[in-house]
Scaffold this active site. Sequence first.
Site, PDB file in Angstrom:
ATOM      1  N   ARG A 135       0.856  -1.035   0.056  1.00 42.79           N
ATOM      2  CA  ARG A 135      -0.045  -0.050  -0.072  1.00 42.79           C
ATOM      3  C   ARG A 135       0.921   1.211   0.182  1.00 42.79           C
ATOM      4  NH1 ARG A 135      -3.640  -2.625  -1.737  1.00 42.79           N
ATOM      5  NH2 ARG A 135      -5.548  -3.217  -0.971  1.00 42.79           N
ATOM      6  N   HIS A 190      -1.435   0.867  -9.825  1.00 42.95           N
ATOM      7  CA  HIS A 190      -2.121   0.017  -8.749  1.00 42.95           C
ATOM      8  C   HIS A 190      -2.684  -1.140  -9.560  1.00 42.95           C
ATOM      9  CE1 HIS A 190      -3.996  -0.369  -4.531  1.00 42.95           C
ATOM     10  NE2 HIS A 190      -4.111  -1.468  -5.270  1.00 42.95           N
TER      11      HIS A 190
HETATM   12  C1  GLV Z   1      -5.575  -4.308  -4.374  1.00 46.48           C
HETATM   13  O1  GLV Z   1      -4.784  -3.709  -4.054  1.00 46.48           O
HETATM   14  C2  GLV Z   1      -6.101  -5.267  -3.592  1.00 46.48           C
HETATM   15  O2  GLV Z   1      -6.240  -5.151  -2.371  1.00 46.48           O
HETATM   16  O3  GLV Z   1      -6.711  -6.294  -4.291  1.00 46.48           O
END
Ligand code: GLV
Length: 311
Positions: free
Chosen positions: A226, A274
């Site tokens: 994260r 992401h």
């Molecule tokens: C992505 O970051 C997830 O938590 O699947």
Amino acid sequence: MHDMTLLYAADAGRADEWREALHDMAPELQVQLWPDATDLAAVRYLVAWSFMPDLVARLPNLQVIFSTGAGVNQFAFESIPPAIKIVRMLDPAIREGMIEYAVFATLALHRDLLTYRQDQRARRWAPLTAPSAARRRVGVMGLGDLGTAVVEQLKSFGFPLFGWSRTARSIEGVTCFSGQDQLPSFLGHCDILICLLPLTPATQGILDDALFDALPIGAGLINMGRGRHLNEADLLRALDDGRLSGAILDVLIDEPPPHDHPFWLHPKIMLTPHIAGTTSPPSAAGVLVENLRRHRAGLTMLGEVRRDLGY
Ligand code: GLV
């Protein structure tokens, strides 16, 4: 069946895919879609990514919240009554994506791709000598479902492998460290460090100056956890003074980062939006349906969160 009502309140663009997959696998399940749901009192199960804190308060018979993602740090635990279980998504498709990304990013750092990217822009043809994989040590922080899968795949390249986790783990072919006490020793072995930790109060900001100081000079960083694991200002300092040689980041504190964020054009940083591991409704629905079965049988669900640990 009245007690088999599930409310889907995640990405609206994927609602149909989820509904179809759930219908195929568990036709008895009543699926309602937020915000069109008509009978909130019937809802036993909630599928969400992040949600308005007051939604849970409007579901008097809610028993389980399923995250559509691998992480659950986006949920405000204190706003969720303790009797409601929270479940992380252990989707095989997320795992596969994370393995691919970790392999790509590790090889990119190992083979100096960030340097070659700059060289190409400067029309510079300057081969470097890459050490053999046997001489490039790779460390993974976080040895859960994803970290373990990643480290297993990295074995095939011959990198000496190291792992660090909160509690002691043992993985064949991987030198494992655990707990705060052993963190500096672990870091001393990591020419490439991959962060696959869950985000909790204990891990927030863990990728900071002190951690970078404990890595071998010129180490590379991969953050697939994260954004809040990383102290962004500390990373810039470590790249600028040469403690780190490069960073590949799939997650940031602000996604997307603001236009003037220094990471965008930093020569030693590669950003991706992401995308490392993405939930796929067909396979994720399979995991969810298995968890419904377990829940109804009074068994622990796959990915059930321990609130005291935050993951
Ligand atoms: C992505 O970051 C997830 O938590 O699947």
